[in-house]
Design a protein around this motif. Structure first.
Motif, PDB file in Angstrom:
ATOM      1  N   ASN A 309       6.793   8.699  -1.868  1.00 12.65           N
ATOM      2  CA  ASN A 309       6.845   9.992  -1.175  1.00 12.65           C
ATOM      3  C   ASN A 309       5.921  10.004   0.044  1.00 12.65           C
ATOM      4  N   GLY A 310       5.369   8.829   0.378  1.00 11.98           N
ATOM      5  CA  GLY A 310       4.481   8.727   1.542  1.00 11.98           C
ATOM      6  C   GLY A 310       4.743   7.447   2.310  1.00 11.98           C
ATOM      7  N   GLY A 357       7.415  13.733   1.748  1.00 15.87           N
ATOM      8  CA  GLY A 357       6.235  14.229   1.060  1.00 15.87           C
ATOM      9  C   GLY A 357       6.458  15.372   0.100  1.00 15.87           C
ATOM     10  N   ASP A 358       7.534  16.156   0.264  1.00 19.35           N
ATOM     11  CA  ASP A 358       7.746  17.290  -0.644  1.00 19.35           C
ATOM     12  C   ASP A 358       8.594  16.919  -1.855  1.00 19.35           C
ATOM     13  N   ASP A 360       9.949  16.303  -5.305  1.00 23.92           N
ATOM     14  CA  ASP A 360       9.549  16.759  -6.632  1.00 23.92           C
ATOM     15  C   ASP A 360      10.093  15.801  -7.688  1.00 23.92           C
ATOM     16  N   ASN A 384       3.269   7.291  -5.562  1.00 22.04           N
ATOM     17  CA  ASN A 384       3.169   8.741  -5.423  1.00 22.04           C
ATOM     18  C   ASN A 384       1.830   9.126  -4.818  1.00 22.04           C
ATOM     19  N   CYS A 385       1.891   9.958  -3.785  1.00 25.74           N
ATOM     20  CA  CYS A 385       0.689  10.549  -3.193  1.00 25.74           C
ATOM     21  C   CYS A 385       0.629  12.017  -3.615  1.00 25.74           C
ATOM     22  N   VAL A 387       0.464  15.899  -3.556  1.00 21.63           N
ATOM     23  CA  VAL A 387       0.734  16.954  -2.567  1.00 21.63           C
ATOM     24  C   VAL A 387       0.680  18.297  -3.272  1.00 21.63           C
ATOM     25  N   ALA A 388       0.489  19.363  -2.502  1.00 16.85           N
ATOM     26  CA  ALA A 388       0.352  20.693  -3.095  1.00 16.85           C
ATOM     27  C   ALA A 388       1.692  21.294  -3.489  1.00 16.85           C
ATOM     28  N   SER A 392       2.542  15.764  -9.328  1.00 17.54           N
ATOM     29  CA  SER A 392       2.529  14.320  -9.533  1.00 17.54           C
ATOM     30  C   SER A 392       2.799  13.968 -10.986  1.00 17.54           C
TER      31      SER A 392
END
Length: 886
Positions: A309-310, A357-358, A360, A384-385, A387-388, A392
């Motif tokens: 995701n990054g 990055g978003d 899910d 996986n990085c 994220v808010a 994760s």
């Protein structure tokens, strides 16, 4: 000794703890508590005259008071008490001891070394095996035994960890416990007075509770045993080692380029490589290896797909993959279409698969599903990085719950939910790592293991690597030159020695004076090269001792006189023996290479190949290998150098004669194996181009041999002494010799001429085509532990094979025979069996045995004729056993 009585160490039925104690934090108290809490089901017998009970267990005052003979003893009493305790335990019937106590030979202490010798002398009459002294102890989870002072007991697992350092064992144990990783055995070898790495590898290779082996090595003892055990273990399960002391200085300052180029660590590299051991270089990598091996992913290639995701971490993983020799998988149109159907338009549309990055848990699961059965990748790394906008932990659960056809590895960055994520992946059997680079390294551990397995199963080319060496003349040259004193051979002696092995050497003459040099040049034919001859000058060019392209007698004489003047200033104390006059070779596009040999104090002779010339140490382009070599191993050795890429040819530069270079390495290897007096050797340069190879300069130092023939070699060479010709009535004349790796093609042809029934009698299976893995196993043997005698008919096809495979202790050996179907009935099998029995006696084997199918009347008849005892083994199988007088 190797595996004898090691069962008592890892599967004891009872354990005595000598020096048990109730004193808080003492070794005796901690070990007693670990034994009790570990869950060992047999009797635990504390011994200490000061206590009536220890850790709630009845305590005995001394060894003679014990109600039974303990199978294993753990000893933590003062050093001086150890030898008599070992003797007393041995007399009672104890088979193994773990000596935790320090204070023996550490630091070269003379009194401690004497104590250690006394301990081993006490153990020897009873074949009592000793781990230690100065060790942490042994943990064996299959029997719930914690016979150590480690701070905790590990989970049950399938990875064995063996280390000389107790601190390393506790460090790895603490790390693994926090990650929920288990072990089959944790072994601290300490000073390795008896049980060493070779013993442990032999034991663990056949241990059904262990699927992978990790080693922490400070030093290897008994190199030949270690190499034999390591090669056997690496064939059946991954073996990974970390070697401490990589930057240690060489044991002595070597006089040759070979010695200067090869530090002790490089020789360990060569040994590990030859044995099939994967090497780790730091503690971090050992942790990664434990993570990978504990989850046992089966990886079939080196192509990796990356899901992330990054984009940044995907690039880091890609960089690490390429740097370590892996391959980034190229996704097919079909796979890209599947991903397009489930991912937003902004995804990366390639590998790494950056799902934005978003992403899910749902998007992770959909992408993984699209990649799950791809044929373009051999494994999938999921990154996986945190994220808010997405969880994760939920993403980890989605990955863990998915079903895939290819192995999955994971790296979840961030620490907020690290423990839960690790537990999630651990339950799913997915190895998880702290960084993308570590995850790639874990993947490459399995890739390298697969490559090792492929290498071990490859069979060498049947190209003519054999050559007729004149070993008798070579031995005469060395013996005459030696005269009892170590020295460097002069160039004419070197040339004569190389001629015995077919190594081409430039025409050379020795001259005592400048005028003699001019006369020698006339005999050779100008132009010539002139070099100084001095036992005190190692590198001639460093002191102005080389002059090239000298065209006539006057120029040569002048050059010789000028050379003496230069050397008088540069090396005034050097004794000058004269001049070397050589034919001037003009090959402008040739490469200068170095080939060499030196001695390592642990592994004995090793060979070196690399880029040569006067700047050889500066360039430092080298590869090392242990002899003996065949063509396949020689070619592989060459590929590990930078200069090899040039040797293959580029642009308008033709490829060099690679086979000739490899064959020269094989010849050099044979010379080193044949002549134990060779202590150091340099060929620099070996001139190589598309036309062939020529030695321009070489130095050989000889010294009196101290070992029995070939004992200094870490790998036993081909036993040429077992070759012979025999006449068999009614069948003709045959040549008998030990099997060689190059015999694979001949074995395939042999199998085609053995009918299905005879094949079943030999292998208990009716296959007609020998699988490649078995073919490699049958032809690539360890001559130190096995022997396969091959009978060749006059047209050099295989007529029969007789095999002898000894156990690691060398006490018992299994035999097997197979005769070509059309040659049965002439006594060939009896002749081979007679030779195998004689060989077994010669090697001190006490008993040979073989399993024979009940319906194999011919084999049973032969066995009875030789006096074998026939007993029932399993259903439909009889065991033939022949005790041999020792």
């Amino acid at each position: 000794m190797t595996t004898r009585n090691l069962d008592a160490l890892f599967r004891p039925t009872s354990i005595a703890l000598i020096g048990a104690s109730n004193r808080t934090h003492s070794l005796g108290a901690v070990i007693a508590e670990n034994l009790r809490e570990g869950g060992f089901e047999g009797p635990i017998l504390p011994v200490n005259p000061k206590h009536s009970a220890v850790a709630g267990i009845l305590c005995y005052p001394d060894v003679k008071s014990l109600p039974l003979a303990p199978n294993l003893a753990v000893i933590c009493t003062p050093p001086k008490t150890i030898p008599p305790l070992i003797a007393e335990l041995g007399e009672r019937g104890t088979k193994a001891a773990i000596v935790v106590t320090a204070g023996f030979r550490e630091g070269g202490n003379a009194a401690g070394m004497a104590l250690q010798t006394a301990m081993l002398d006490a153990a020897r009459p009873y074949l009592l095996r000793v781990i230690g002294p100065n060790c942490l102890g042994v943990i064996s989870t299959p029997i719930q035994m914690n016979a150590s002072f480690a701070p905790s007991t590990p989970k049950k697992g399938s990875v064995a960890f063996v280390a000389q350092s107790g601190a390393m064992v506790t460090t790895v144990l603490d790390w693994a416990t926090g990650r929920g990783i288990g072990f089959s055995h944790l072994v601290s070898l300490g000073d390795m007075s008896d049980v060493d790495f070779g013993d442990m590898l032999d034991f663990l290779a056949n241990d059904q509770d262990t699927t992978a082996i990790l080693l922490y090595v400070e030093a290897v003892t008994a190199a030949r045993k270690f190499m034999s055990a390591a090669r056997a273990a690496a064939r059946v399960k991954p073996v990974i080692a970390i070697k401490a002391g990589r930057q240690a200085a060489a044991a002595r300052a070597a006089a040759s380029h070979t010695g200067a180029l090869a530090g002790i660590d490089a020789v360990y590299d060569a040994a590990f490589d030859r044995a099939g051991i994967l090497r780790a270089y730091d503690l971090d990598e050992i942790f990664d290896a434990v993570e990978t091996l504990a989850h046992k992913p089966r990886i079939e290639g080196d192509r990796l797909a990356i899901l992330t995701n990054g984009g940044g971490v995907g690039v880091l993983a890609t960089d690490a993959l390429i740097a370590q020799g892996g391959e980034l998988a190229t996704l097919s149109i079909e796979t890209l279409a599947k991903l397009n159907a489930v991912l937003p338009p902004t995804w990366s549309h390639g590998n790494p698969v950056d799902i934005i990055g978003d992403a899910d848990a749902t998007r992770y699961g959909a992408a993984l599903s699209a990649l799950s059965d791809t044929k373009e990748a051999d494994a999938l790394l999921v990154l996986n990085c945190p994220v808010a906008v997405a969880s994760s932990l939920d993403a980890a659960r989605a990955i863990a719950g998915a079903k895939t056809k290819i192995p999955v590895l994971a790296n979840w960055l961030g620490s907020r939910s690290a423990v839960e994520v690790r537990e999630t992946f651990d339950k799913a059997g997915i190895p998880a790592y702290d960084t993308p680079e570590k995850a790639v390294r874990g993947f490459m551990h399995m890739v390298r293991y697969r490559r090792v397995q492929q290498t071990l199963q490859e069979v060498p080319s049947s190209a003519p690597s054999a050559f007729a060496a004149d070993t008798e003349t070579a031995q005469e040259i060395v013996t005459k030159a030696l005269g009892g004193e170590p020295r460097w051979l002069d160039p004419q002696e070197v040339s004569a020695l190389f001629a015995c092995y077919g190594i081409p050497f430039v025409r050379t003459k020795i001259a005592a004076t400048a005028q003699d040099a001019a006369d020698a040049a006339a005999a050779i034919g100008a132009p010539v090269a002139l070099k100084i001859l001095s036992r005190d000058i190692t590198h001639k060019s460093d002191v102005g001792g080389v002059a090239l392209d000298l065209a006539d007698a006057k120029t040569i004489k002048t050059a010789a006189e000028a050379m003496l003047g230069r050397i008088a200033k540069a090396a005034p104390s050097a004794h000058i023996d004269g001049f070397i006059v050589q034919e001037m070779i003009r090959r402008p596009n040739a490469y200068e290479l170095i080939l060499g040999m030196a001695l390592d104090k642990t592994f004995g002779p090793f060979l070196l190949f690399g880029q040569g010339g006067t700047a050889v140490e500066v360039i430092n382009d080298k590869a090392l290998a242990l002899p003996p070599l065949n063509l396949k191993l020689a070619h592989e050795m060459m590929t590990r150098t930078r200069v090899f890429r040039q040797l293959k040819g580029y642009r308008d530069q033709p490829a060099t004669a690679l086979d000739e270079i490899a064959l020269t390495l094989v010849k050099l290897s044979q010379l080193v194996c044949d002549l134990d007096e060779i202590a150091e050797l340099d060929i620099n340069p070996l001139l190589a181009d598309e036309h062939g190879v020529t030695v321009l300069d070489a130095r050989i130092r000889v010294e009196q041999k101290t070992d029995t023939p070939h004992d200094r070699l870490a790998i036993r060479p081909y036993p040429v002494e077992l070759e012979s010709d025999i006449d068999i009535a009614g069948a003709g004349r045959f040549h008998v010799r030990p099997v060689r790796p190059e015999d694979a093609a001949a074995f395939t042809q042999f199998a085609a001429r053995v009918n299905e029934a005879d094949m079943r009698m030999r292998f208990f299976s009716p296959f007609r085509t020998v699988p490649p893995s078995l073919l490699a196993r049958l032809t690539q043997i360890d001559y130190d532990r096995e022997m396969a005698l091959v009978l060749f008919d006059p047209v050099e096809t295989v007529a029969a094979v007789g095999r002898l495979a000894a156990d690691p202790d060398g006490l018992r050996a299994e035999f097997a025979l197979l005769v070509r179907t059309d040659l049965k009935g002439h006594g060939i099998g009896s002749n081979l069996l007679q030779r195998l029995i004689a060989l077994a006696r010669q090697r001190g084997i006490a008993e040979i045995w073989g399993d024979v199918l009940l319906e194999n009347d011919t084999m049973l008849t032969i066995c009875r004729e030789f006096g074998f005892q026939i007993t029932s083994a399993t259903h439909g199988v009889l065991r033939a056993t022949l005790p041999l007088a020792r």
